[in-house]
Design an enzyme around this catalytic site. Structure first.
Site, PDB file in Angstrom:
ATOM      1  N   ARG A  73      -8.264   4.394  11.154  1.00  0.00           N
ATOM      2  CA  ARG A  73      -6.812   4.220  11.325  1.00  0.00           C
ATOM      3  C   ARG A  73      -6.312   5.254  12.334  1.00  0.00           C
ATOM      4  O   ARG A  73      -6.403   6.467  12.072  1.00  0.00           O
ATOM      5  CB  ARG A  73      -6.098   4.417   9.982  1.00  0.00           C
ATOM      6  CG  ARG A  73      -4.584   4.151  10.008  1.00  0.00           C
ATOM      7  CD  ARG A  73      -3.932   4.533   8.664  1.00  0.00           C
ATOM      8  NE  ARG A  73      -4.526   3.878   7.533  1.00  0.00           N
ATOM      9  CZ  ARG A  73      -4.325   4.259   6.257  1.00  0.00           C
ATOM     10  NH1 ARG A  73      -3.521   5.279   5.970  1.00  0.00           N
ATOM     11  NH2 ARG A  73      -4.918   3.622   5.269  1.00  0.00           N
ATOM     12  N   HIS A 116      -8.593   8.307   6.965  1.00  0.00           N
ATOM     13  CA  HIS A 116      -8.959   7.123   7.774  1.00  0.00           C
ATOM     14  C   HIS A 116      -9.050   7.471   9.264  1.00  0.00           C
ATOM     15  O   HIS A 116      -9.809   6.841   9.999  1.00  0.00           O
ATOM     16  CB  HIS A 116      -7.939   6.004   7.589  1.00  0.00           C
ATOM     17  CG  HIS A 116      -8.084   5.225   6.310  1.00  0.00           C
ATOM     18  ND1 HIS A 116      -8.949   4.171   6.171  1.00  0.00           N
ATOM     19  CD2 HIS A 116      -7.452   5.347   5.117  1.00  0.00           C
ATOM     20  CE1 HIS A 116      -8.852   3.663   4.945  1.00  0.00           C
ATOM     21  NE2 HIS A 116      -7.952   4.367   4.283  1.00  0.00           N
ATOM     22  N   ASP A 123     -11.127   1.022   3.200  1.00  0.00           N
ATOM     23  CA  ASP A 123     -10.484   0.371   2.056  1.00  0.00           C
ATOM     24  C   ASP A 123     -11.149  -0.981   1.897  1.00  0.00           C
ATOM     25  O   ASP A 123     -11.146  -1.792   2.851  1.00  0.00           O
ATOM     26  CB  ASP A 123      -8.982   0.165   2.317  1.00  0.00           C
ATOM     27  CG  ASP A 123      -8.192   1.464   2.382  1.00  0.00           C
ATOM     28  OD1 ASP A 123      -8.661   2.479   1.829  1.00  0.00           O
ATOM     29  OD2 ASP A 123      -7.095   1.452   2.969  1.00  0.00           O
ATOM     30  N   GLU A 193      -6.817   5.323  -5.879  1.00  0.00           N
ATOM     31  CA  GLU A 193      -6.886   3.954  -5.328  1.00  0.00           C
ATOM     32  C   GLU A 193      -8.325   3.441  -5.450  1.00  0.00           C
ATOM     33  O   GLU A 193      -9.231   3.969  -4.792  1.00  0.00           O
ATOM     34  CB  GLU A 193      -6.450   3.972  -3.844  1.00  0.00           C
ATOM     35  CG  GLU A 193      -5.018   4.466  -3.681  1.00  0.00           C
ATOM     36  CD  GLU A 193      -4.561   4.608  -2.225  1.00  0.00           C
ATOM     37  OE1 GLU A 193      -5.414   4.634  -1.311  1.00  0.00           O
ATOM     38  OE2 GLU A 193      -3.338   4.693  -2.016  1.00  0.00           O
ATOM     39  N   HIS A 196     -10.386   2.792  -2.002  1.00  0.00           N
ATOM     40  CA  HIS A 196     -10.434   3.768  -0.894  1.00  0.00           C
ATOM     41  C   HIS A 196     -11.661   4.686  -1.045  1.00  0.00           C
ATOM     42  O   HIS A 196     -11.785   5.416  -2.027  1.00  0.00           O
ATOM     43  CB  HIS A 196      -9.124   4.558  -0.920  1.00  0.00           C
ATOM     44  CG  HIS A 196      -8.989   5.645   0.104  1.00  0.00           C
ATOM     45  ND1 HIS A 196      -8.138   5.568   1.199  1.00  0.00           N
ATOM     46  CD2 HIS A 196      -9.566   6.864   0.182  1.00  0.00           C
ATOM     47  CE1 HIS A 196      -8.213   6.688   1.897  1.00  0.00           C
ATOM     48  NE2 HIS A 196      -9.075   7.496   1.302  1.00  0.00           N
TER      49      HIS A 196
HETATM   50  C1  LIG Z   1      -2.317   3.290   2.496  1.00  0.00           C
HETATM   51  C2  LIG Z   1      -3.578   3.179   1.686  1.00  0.00           C
HETATM   52  N1  LIG Z   1      -4.320   2.027   2.075  1.00  0.00           N
HETATM   53  C3  LIG Z   1      -4.420   4.433   1.855  1.00  0.00           C
HETATM   54  O1  LIG Z   1      -5.394   4.424   2.560  1.00  0.00           O
HETATM   55  N2  LIG Z   1      -3.946   5.524   1.226  1.00  0.00           N
HETATM   56  C4  LIG Z   1      -4.521   6.818   1.461  1.00  0.00           C
HETATM   57  C5  LIG Z   1      -3.893   7.878   0.608  1.00  0.00           C
HETATM   58  C6  LIG Z   1      -4.381   7.182   2.939  1.00  0.00           C
HETATM   59  O2  LIG Z   1      -3.397   6.762   3.574  1.00  0.00           O
HETATM   60  O3  LIG Z   1      -5.239   7.939   3.426  1.00  0.00           O
HETATM   61 ZN   LIG Z   2      -7.483   3.977   2.300  1.00  0.00          ZN
END
Ligand SMILES: C[C@@H](N)C(=O)N[C@H](C)C(=O)O
Ligand SMILES: [Zn+2]
Length: 216
Positions: A73, A116, A123, A193, A196
């Site tokens: 990400r 990420h 995820d 989560e 994750h």
């Molecule tokens: C937003 C969700 N998919 C996620 O990855 N949450 C964790 C905490 C992050 O944003 O790193």
């Molecule tokens: Zn995540």
């Protein structure tokens, strides 16, 4: 554009892993595309992609498949999510039914600085190999096409904590399976989560990247 050294497109390592990259479209908690996602593709470090491929082999043997929702990400996407949460607003029954939008970071559901962006976090869920995923997230209903995990990807609620109880037996068993196969491949779960995971021995533990998620 070529990827930075050490990064790969998951499809080039394992095209059998299903991809449903939610932040490249509007079926996500922001209800719009997120900055930095130019295409719905999964990019990871080479180590993370290879480790995931080893998990996929175990899944395939059982008539199952991994389905990834988010991979690398970009930092600009993390910033976009952070800015969006700070705009505030009431709970959203589909994505965060009991949390104010402005509390999503403080409650640990969205990272202000996300692992990420280091490229070795993913995820994901498990689905039946024969069934295609159609998007129907998130709280109160598992994603159609995935096994039942009790909640869907990005349902920001205590019910999504990996060890949450009470949980229906099937959902608990599926969370346990995901945890077990991912641990075997060297990934650690984020307790808040169930979807994750970060590669424990990640190659860029201190770096954050900001190149866009693009198809080529
Ligand atoms: C937003 C969700 N998919 C996620 O990855 N949450 C964790 C905490 C992050 O944003 O790193
Ligand atoms: Zn995540």
């Amino acid at each position: 554009d070529p990827l930075p050294a050490g990064f790969v497109r998951l499809d080039d390592v394992d095209p059998t892993i299903r991809q449903d990259i939610r932040y490249a479209g509007s079926e996500n908690f922001l209800r719009r595309k997120v900055d930095g996602y130019e295409a719905p593709v999964c990019i990871l470090t080479e180590q993370a992609a290879k480790a995931l491929s080893s998990v996929q082999k175990a899944m395939t043997a059982r008539g199952l498949t991994l389905i990834v929702f988010d991979c690398y990400r970009p930092a600009r996407a993390v910033a976009d999510m952070g800015k969006w949460t700070r705009e505030g607003g009431p709970p959203d029954p589909q994505w965060y039914p009991k949390v104010e939008r402005g509390d999503l970071i403080a409650k640990g559901y969205v990272g202000e600085l996300s692992s990420h962006s280091r490229g070795s976090t993913v995820d994901l869920a498990i689905a039946e190999a024969g069934k295609k995923s159609t998007v129907r997230p998130a709280c109160g209903a598992p994603d159609t096409g995935t096994l039942d995990f009790g909640t869907g990807f990005d349902c920001f609620d205590p019910a999504s904590e990996t060890a949450h109880q009470p949980l229906a037996a099937e959902a608990a068993a599926n969370r346990k399976t995901l945890l077990s196969v991912m641990r075997t491949a060297g990934f650690r779960n984020y307790a808040r989560e169930w979807w994750h995971f970060t590669l424990a021995d990640e190659p860029f533990p201190k770096q954050r990247f900001d190149f866009p998620v693009a198809a080529d």
